[in-house]
Design a protein around this motif. Structure first.
Motif, PDB file in Angstrom:
ATOM      1  N   THR A 160       0.544  10.486  -0.758  1.00  0.00           N
ATOM      2  CA  THR A 160       1.789   9.678   0.061  1.00  0.00           C
ATOM      3  C   THR A 160       1.503   7.663   0.135  1.00  0.00           C
ATOM      4  O   THR A 160       0.777   7.853   1.299  1.00  0.00           O
ATOM      5  N   LEU A 161       2.155   6.992  -0.080  1.00  0.00           N
ATOM      6  CA  LEU A 161       2.018   6.218  -0.911  1.00  0.00           C
ATOM      7  C   LEU A 161       3.190   4.445  -0.082  1.00  0.00           C
ATOM      8  O   LEU A 161       4.610   4.785   0.690  1.00  0.00           O
ATOM      9  N   SER A 162       2.737   3.966   1.088  1.00  0.00           N
ATOM     10  CA  SER A 162       3.251   3.269   2.382  1.00  0.00           C
ATOM     11  C   SER A 162       3.852   2.209   2.102  1.00  0.00           C
ATOM     12  O   SER A 162       4.866   1.685   1.995  1.00  0.00           O
ATOM     13  N   ALA A 163       3.047   1.600   0.343  1.00  0.00           N
ATOM     14  CA  ALA A 163       3.686   0.405  -0.522  1.00  0.00           C
ATOM     15  C   ALA A 163       5.038   0.519  -0.698  1.00  0.00           C
ATOM     16  O   ALA A 163       5.416   1.775  -1.449  1.00  0.00           O
ATOM     17  N   LEU A 164       6.101  -0.342  -0.877  1.00  0.00           N
ATOM     18  CA  LEU A 164       7.185  -0.648  -1.150  1.00  0.00           C
ATOM     19  C   LEU A 164       6.905  -0.667  -2.642  1.00  0.00           C
ATOM     20  O   LEU A 164       6.712  -1.698  -2.651  1.00  0.00           O
ATOM     21  N   GLY A 165       8.193   0.480  -3.443  1.00  0.00           N
ATOM     22  CA  GLY A 165       8.521  -0.657  -5.363  1.00  0.00           C
ATOM     23  C   GLY A 165       8.067   0.765  -6.228  1.00  0.00           C
ATOM     24  O   GLY A 165       6.179   1.039  -5.903  1.00  0.00           O
ATOM     25  N   ALA A 166       8.569   0.538  -7.153  1.00  0.00           N
ATOM     26  CA  ALA A 166       8.002   1.161  -8.123  1.00  0.00           C
ATOM     27  C   ALA A 166       6.792   0.999  -9.253  1.00  0.00           C
ATOM     28  O   ALA A 166       5.511   1.313  -9.403  1.00  0.00           O
ATOM     29  N   TYR A 167       6.428  -0.444  -8.382  1.00  0.00           N
ATOM     30  CA  TYR A 167       5.623  -1.257  -9.419  1.00  0.00           C
ATOM     31  C   TYR A 167       4.310  -1.100  -8.440  1.00  0.00           C
ATOM     32  O   TYR A 167       2.988  -0.740  -9.678  1.00  0.00           O
ATOM     33  N   GLN A 168       4.338  -0.503  -7.579  1.00  0.00           N
ATOM     34  CA  GLN A 168       3.269  -0.636  -6.348  1.00  0.00           C
ATOM     35  C   GLN A 168       2.375   1.063  -6.919  1.00  0.00           C
ATOM     36  O   GLN A 168       1.143   1.233  -6.938  1.00  0.00           O
TER      37      GLN A 168
END
Length: 450
Positions: free
Chosen positions: A268-276
């Protein structure tokens, strides 16, 4: 730090030599200076402007001088950034006094030899975020890395971390082939795009530089996207590390991290965006090459909260969210717009172009991309290290795009306020001083509203 000072060049002697840094408050120079201080060197420096970095340096006791003030008496070497003019008075003084001078890249290339393991994060996009992800993973794994990054390692954090272990983790910039002065043992390339158009004539030239970086004779393990460069470990579609079952929300993303099609665990990744997610795959691959367990990789990625000015939610204006992003390349600008468009509202963006050369090279792409937003405004070009080029301008970009020209930060704030009244998701984008727009807004609330 678990380092071997005997591996340093003979002219670098921690505890005995004094180093002077020109432009010491800059995002790159600051980390180099902090590393030198942590390794036992006496340091001082100058900078033409005050900033958070210079304030931090003063707080920890570093002597900072006016640029017109002569070099201190006992100086062994002067370190300067690539943005410093060869005619800078302190460089001329050093030459006249027979003091060694070297640019930041050459200095870091020499200093990093003291570390047994040297992990470098490179790429046209995503370097700072991925460096911070790797730092989070390595700290969680108990490896206590020393970290030199060009941006904060998290909102409210410093860009430098002094560790106790044997790993140096650093962000490796390709501008003017700076990263080819480094000697990494573990090298990661995230993405290759035509960037720094004032130096690289085309994408092929960029590709050659990144390829040379991965083939550096010091590299023991290389990591790159499967479809970009040949490497020991790959990631992305068809690579060794992949993200499956991806879900994207206004709070981040969730995916199943896989290694050669075998599930390792859910992230679960808090950073926004598919590139993240792609950045996270690169971070996972690099950290695995350093010996980090699958569990620690997953825990580190889940703990990562993002960094400043990367789709950073700064608050709510008239009940709608405002995000601050560092995007300055067309690919990054498009990613920011696409991410914001997924939040269910029309998007209003204020964009500050960064450098005349970049704006000129990608003018037509900016025209096309800015038309994607529901509302768009463009600020004057942030010159950075460049002189004005009268053949390209923001008013011309606004005219060609059919968007609003915003002559200053006050007008940008008014533009965002009006767009907030229309219910738009707000984007404030650029790599220059665009964050200053926030101080001109009538009221930005931190409360959570949907």
């Amino acid at each position: 730090m678990n380092i071997s000072k005997e591996t340093l060049p003979a002219w670098l002697r921690p505890g005995r030599d004094a180093l002077y840094f020109i432009g010491i408050g800059g995002s790159g120079m600051y980390g180099a200076a902090r590393l030198a201080l942590a390794m036992g060197f006496s340091i001082s420096g100058c900078d033409g402007r005050e900033c958070a970095n210079t304030a931090t340096l003063r707080q920890i006791g570093v002597s900072l001088y006016e640029e017109n003030f002569p070099l201190p008496t006992e100086i062994s070497a002067v370190v300067y950034s690539l943005a410093v003019s060869p005619t800078h008075p302190r460089l001329r003084e050093a030459e006249a006094r027979g003091i060694r001078t070297l640019n930041r890249a050459a200095f870091l290339g020499a200093m990093m030899l003291a570390f047994p393991k040297r992990a470098a994060v490179a790429g046209s996009h995503g370097k700072s975020s991925t460096t911070a992800m790797c730092a989070e993973i390595l700290v969680r794994a108990g490896m206590s890395p020393t970290v030199v990054s060009g941006a904060s390692l998290g909102v409210g954090r410093d860009s430098f971390r002094e560790g106790e272990g044997e790993i140096l983790l650093l962000e490796a910039c390709e501008y003017k082939d700076a990263f080819l002065s480094f000697a990494p043992t573990h090298a990661l390339v995230l993405d290759v795009s035509w960037e720094h158009t004032d130096y690289f004539p085309d994408r092929d030239a960029v590709m050659r530089s990144f390829s040379a970086f991965l083939r550096c004779k010091s590299v023991e393990r290389s990591v790159a996207p499967q479809d970009v460069l040949s490497a020991d470990i790959t990631f992305g579609k068809g690579g060794d590390y992949t993200a499956e079952e991806c879900v994207f929300t206004r709070e981040g993303s969730a995916f199943l991290l896989c290694h050669r099609k075998e599930p390792l665990g859910r992230v679960t990744l808090s950073a926004l965006g598919a590139y993240q997610v792609e950045n996270a795959l690169g971070a996972a691959a690099l950290c695995a090459s350093l010996g980090v367990s699958d569990g620690d990789i997953i825990q580190g990625l889940c703990a990562f909260q993002g960094i400043s000015r990367r789709m950073e939610k700064r608050g709510y204006l008239r009940g709608v969210p405002l995000y601050l992003d560092f995007a300055h390349h067309p690919k990054e600008l498009l990613c920011a717009l696409e991410t914001a468009s997924g939040f269910g509202r029309p998007v209003a963006v204020v964009f500050e172009p960064h450098t005349y050369s970049r704006t000129k090279s990608f003018f037509e792409e900016y025209v096309r991309i800015l038309r994607v937003a529901h509302r768009a405004g463009v600020l004057p070009i942030y010159a950075a290290r460049e002189k004005e080029d009268i053949t390209v301008s923001s008013p011309l970009l606004a005219q060609r795009s059919g968007i609003t020209y915003l002559a200053d930060y006050t007008k940008a704030a008014a533009f965002l306020t009006r767009a907030a009244g229309e219910g738009c998701t707000l984007l404030l984008v650029g790599a220059g001083g665009v964050e200053s727009v926030l101080s001109h807004l009538p009221c930005l609330y931190p409360c959570e509203k949907n």
